[in-house]
Design a protein around this motif. Sequence first.
Motif: not given
Length: 478
Positions: A406-419
């Motif tokens: 979301g705007t103030t929370w979320g998964a790490s950038a590494k997880t988002l990149r791999i996904s």
Amino acid sequence: MSPSPPPPPPRPPGCTLLTHHVLLTVRLSTAEIVTFFVSFVLNGTRRRAPVGAASVDSNLSGEFTAEELSEAMSKLKPGKSPGRDNIHPEFVIHQSTTTSGWLCAFYTSCYQRLKLPKTWRRASVIALPKPNKPAEDPKSYRPISLLCVPFKILERMIHSRIEPVVDSQLPREQAGFRRGRSTADQVTLLCQDIEDSFQNNEKAGVVYLDLTAAYDTVWHRGLHLKLLRTIPDRHMVKFIMETLSNRSFILQTSSGQCSRLRRLKNGVPQGSVLSPMLFNVYIHDLPDTVSRKYGYADDLAIMLSRPTWKAMEEGLNEDMGTLVAYLRRWRLQLSVGKTVAAAYHLSTREARRELQVHVDNKCLEVQQAPKYLGVRLDRTLSFKQHLEEVKAKVTSRVALIRRLAGTTWGASAKTLRISTQALVFSAAEYCAPVWSRSPHAIKDPAVLGAGALSPPQGDQGTNPVGCYATHSVPRWTL
């Protein structure tokens, strides 16, 4: 009581050849017999290669080494399901040096004695439902075969030995499961030939062949003959055929129920490391045709370009008759209902003209934009339908990934990149060199997913999704 007759003298060694379906035995000279027995005493049960065969690799029938075992184990993927022996990949990956030495000796013994554990011949089959298919139809399920992990390691070592020998004898038009080849190569080659026909003011006709259960209908005796012609080592061929014989499987359901044991008389095992290569060997001698052939394992296509419809249809019908006769001779079955034909040209007046290609007096189905190796090819190679399907697929996957933060929370950038790379980029980039360079592709760019890859609202400095979408994700255009 008369004495028992003396035992028969030992049979002199010979080379058994299968030529024109006749079994022949070639006698060896006295010097060759002495050489044979000397090498037998020095090397144990190592077998002599057939007479006249080229010496491709001196270690083709030698003992398995620790280096071969290490290379085969390095290709194992942890987290995979085990076979009937319940040995997980992690158990083999983390084994000790002593266990590796014992395993090499065990594999060598299996190879030299032409024997395998019974458990390795059995597979557990799990049926997964196909999307948008009726659940009550057995054909609506895709079987997944689970083989024993130690057997897969043995297959990989065999594959590494025979790959240089087999690959050099496969035709260039066959790109399936070969080193340095991919599906994008075949799609690019087919599209380039169609573009060449456009430049020559010709019409191109393509027939996409579909084989019914291609891997499951491989004739073992026919495969044995073709392996003898391809691999210059009889013992290696015998061992490969031994891995295919007396195979069985048990079907398991998600509720834990199991079917009774089923025997397999033909075919190559699904999920096997050697199966794609063995199938390539089985169809490597496809007959010559006027049409150009394109193959990726069992996905076959033929293309013929001619100035007139009549000449193109006559050539395709003649070539289809030749291929159908070959498939029947080697006990492969062509699915006439799923084999389709398509015409490619730039004439708008003849846009609705259909190809007349017949198999067994049945006219093949004609499609305006058939799918070949995952890419839809329309009449003018504009890739309009293909790009629309890719856009819809990528948009839904991007929406799924955007829900991870979301705007103030979320998964790490590494997880988002791999996904994103696994789900979005893999679908968007598939065969991109084909449609991105096409002169007939759509000229009006449409941002992929209607701006779905744009950064979300909120603080992008603390939002991993915003940071990743802003700095790492390019705006794909179709």
